[in-house]
Every structure is written in structure tokens, then in C-alpha cells.
Design a protein around this motif. Structure first.
Motif, PDB file in Angstrom:
ATOM      1  N   GLU A  95       0.953  -1.150   0.124  1.00 32.83           N
ATOM      2  CA  GLU A  95       0.157  -0.026   0.057  1.00 32.83           C
ATOM      3  C   GLU A  95       0.831   1.266   0.035  1.00 32.83           C
ATOM      4  O   GLU A  95       0.490   2.256  -0.767  1.00 32.83           O
ATOM      5  N   GLU A  96       1.910   1.185   0.747  1.00 30.41           N
ATOM      6  CA  GLU A  96       2.810   2.557   0.807  1.00 30.41           C
ATOM      7  C   GLU A  96       3.406   2.541  -0.475  1.00 30.41           C
ATOM      8  O   GLU A  96       3.677   3.724  -0.982  1.00 30.41           O
ATOM      9  N   THR A  97       4.011   1.458  -1.044  1.00 34.74           N
ATOM     10  CA  THR A  97       4.619   1.587  -2.436  1.00 34.74           C
ATOM     11  C   THR A  97       3.473   2.014  -3.584  1.00 34.74           C
ATOM     12  O   THR A  97       3.694   2.923  -4.341  1.00 34.74           O
ATOM     13  N   GLU A  98       2.255   1.819  -3.393  1.00 33.17           N
ATOM     14  CA  GLU A  98       1.185   2.179  -4.717  1.00 33.17           C
ATOM     15  C   GLU A  98       1.110   3.700  -4.246  1.00 33.17           C
ATOM     16  O   GLU A  98       0.835   4.670  -5.080  1.00 33.17           O
ATOM     17  N   ASP A  99       0.756   4.098  -2.887  1.00 30.40           N
ATOM     18  CA  ASP A  99       0.670   5.524  -2.443  1.00 30.40           C
ATOM     19  C   ASP A  99       1.830   6.482  -2.974  1.00 30.40           C
ATOM     20  O   ASP A  99       1.597   7.517  -3.585  1.00 30.40           O
ATOM     21  N   GLU A 101       3.919   5.851  -5.464  1.00 28.00           N
ATOM     22  CA  GLU A 101       3.963   5.978  -6.945  1.00 28.00           C
ATOM     23  C   GLU A 101       2.630   6.752  -7.588  1.00 28.00           C
ATOM     24  O   GLU A 101       2.994   7.463  -8.462  1.00 28.00           O
ATOM     25  N   GLY A 102       1.772   6.387  -6.980  1.00 29.61           N
ATOM     26  CA  GLY A 102       0.389   7.504  -7.371  1.00 29.61           C
ATOM     27  C   GLY A 102       0.552   9.068  -7.029  1.00 29.61           C
ATOM     28  O   GLY A 102       0.340   9.726  -7.762  1.00 29.61           O
ATOM     29  N   ALA A 103       1.559   9.169  -6.233  1.00 27.57           N
ATOM     30  CA  ALA A 103       1.800  10.651  -5.734  1.00 27.57           C
ATOM     31  C   ALA A 103       2.824  11.033  -6.484  1.00 27.57           C
ATOM     32  O   ALA A 103       2.499  12.317  -7.365  1.00 27.57           O
ATOM     33  N   ALA A 104       3.658  10.293  -7.149  1.00 28.39           N
ATOM     34  CA  ALA A 104       4.739  10.718  -8.108  1.00 28.39           C
ATOM     35  C   ALA A 104       3.881  10.814  -9.552  1.00 28.39           C
ATOM     36  O   ALA A 104       4.409  11.939 -10.162  1.00 28.39           O
ATOM     37  N   ASP A 105       3.054  10.194  -9.826  1.00 29.26           N
ATOM     38  CA  ASP A 105       2.453  10.111 -11.045  1.00 29.26           C
ATOM     39  C   ASP A 105       1.606  11.439 -11.216  1.00 29.26           C
ATOM     40  O   ASP A 105       1.353  12.062 -12.311  1.00 29.26           O
ATOM     41  N   THR A 106       0.900  11.805 -10.047  1.00 22.73           N
ATOM     42  CA  THR A 106       0.071  12.957 -10.002  1.00 22.73           C
ATOM     43  C   THR A 106       1.110  14.040 -10.062  1.00 22.73           C
ATOM     44  O   THR A 106       0.488  15.101 -10.727  1.00 22.73           O
ATOM     45  N   GLY A 107       2.017  14.172  -9.400  1.00 23.69           N
ATOM     46  CA  GLY A 107       2.994  15.389  -9.600  1.00 23.69           C
ATOM     47  C   GLY A 107       3.423  15.445 -11.008  1.00 23.69           C
ATOM     48  O   GLY A 107       3.586  16.428 -11.511  1.00 23.69           O
ATOM     49  N   GLU A 108       3.766  14.306 -11.592  1.00 24.44           N
ATOM     50  CA  GLU A 108       4.378  14.475 -12.954  1.00 24.44           C
ATOM     51  C   GLU A 108       3.149  15.064 -13.981  1.00 24.44           C
ATOM     52  O   GLU A 108       3.318  15.921 -15.036  1.00 24.44           O
ATOM     53  N   GLN A 109       1.862  14.647 -13.696  1.00 23.62           N
ATOM     54  CA  GLN A 109       0.829  15.237 -14.705  1.00 23.62           C
ATOM     55  C   GLN A 109       0.567  16.753 -14.301  1.00 23.62           C
ATOM     56  O   GLN A 109       0.472  17.355 -15.263  1.00 23.62           O
ATOM     57  N   GLU A 110       0.715  16.944 -13.297  1.00 28.15           N
ATOM     58  CA  GLU A 110       0.567  18.622 -12.909  1.00 28.15           C
ATOM     59  C   GLU A 110       1.454  19.505 -13.440  1.00 28.15           C
ATOM     60  O   GLU A 110       1.409  20.662 -13.548  1.00 28.15           O
ATOM     61  N   SER A 111       2.732  18.950 -13.425  1.00 30.83           N
ATOM     62  CA  SER A 111       3.771  19.630 -14.120  1.00 30.83           C
ATOM     63  C   SER A 111       3.840  20.026 -15.492  1.00 30.83           C
ATOM     64  O   SER A 111       4.510  20.629 -16.093  1.00 30.83           O
ATOM     65  N   ARG A 112       3.050  19.391 -16.207  1.00 32.10           N
ATOM     66  CA  ARG A 112       2.853  19.196 -17.565  1.00 32.10           C
ATOM     67  C   ARG A 112       2.114  20.263 -17.869  1.00 32.10           C
ATOM     68  O   ARG A 112       1.655  21.115 -18.502  1.00 32.10           O
TER      69      ARG A 112
END
Length: 112
Positions: A95-99, A101-112
Motif C-alpha cells: 500500500e505504501e508503494t502504491e501511494d 507511485e500514485g503521488a509521483a504520477d500525479t506530480g508529473e501530470q500537474e507539472s506538464r
């Protein structure tokens, strides 16, 4: 009385073996294994009292079997608890790994 003990022991052992083979939960399997041992000890005691003078050797073996069953149950429960705690730790790590990874994906999408 000895025939009744023999039949009840055989019935108990048979039902417990069927339960042992059909159930998948580890705790239920441990309980079924204990009941199988109890049925076997009943058969042993039933065989010991079939004659006029009860044979003390099978009775002593049954008492020893009870002690071994208690020790086996304790070790089995400790092992089941350790496996359960390991599974919980693995789930928490996943669960910690998924959290993260999900936060990193969201951060990359917001920076674009």
C-alpha cells in the motif's frame, strides 16, 4: 464401553480428516489436525481397555500423545501468528508503494 470409544474415536478421526482435506484456512486445518489426534487417542484408549486388566502401556502412550498435541498446537499457533503478521507487513508495504507511485504520477501530470 470400549467398543463405543473405538467407534467414536474412528468417527471423530474420519470427520476431522475430511475437514482437514477440504478446508483452506490454516487455523481451521490446525484445529482439524488436533481433532484427528484426539480421535486417534480415543482409539488407543479404547484398545487399551478391551481386556479384563487394562493395559497401562497404551494409556501411557495416550497421555504422552496429549502432551505432544498441546506442544504441537502451541508451536502451530505461533507459526500461524508469524505468517499472519508477515502477510500484514507485506500488505502495508504494498500500500505504501502504491501511494508513493500514485503521488509521483500525479506530480508529473500537474507539472506538464
Amino acid at each position: 464401553m470400549s467398543e463405543l470409544t473405538l467407534w467414536l474415536g474412528a468417527l471423530l478421526t474420519g470427520i476431522a480428516v475430511i475437514r482437514l482435506l477440504t478446508v483452506e484456512e490454516p487455523l481451521s486445518r490446525l484445529i482439524a489436525l488436533n481433532i484427528t489426534g484426539g480421535g486417534t487417542l480415543m482409539i488407543l484408549v479404547g484398545l487399551a481397555v478391551r481386556s479384563e486388566a487394562p493395559d497401562p502401556v497404551p494409556q501411557a502412550l495416550a497421555l504422552t500423545g496429549i502432551v505432544i498435541t498441546v506442544a504441537f498446537t502451541g508451536v502451530g499457533l505461533v507459526l500461524l501468528r508469524a505468517v499472519h503478521e508477515e502477510e500484514l507487513t507485506d500488505l502495508d508495504d504494498a500500500e505504501e508503494t502504491e501511494d508513493t507511485e500514485g503521488a509521483a504520477d500525479t506530480g508529473e501530470q500537474e507539472s506538464r
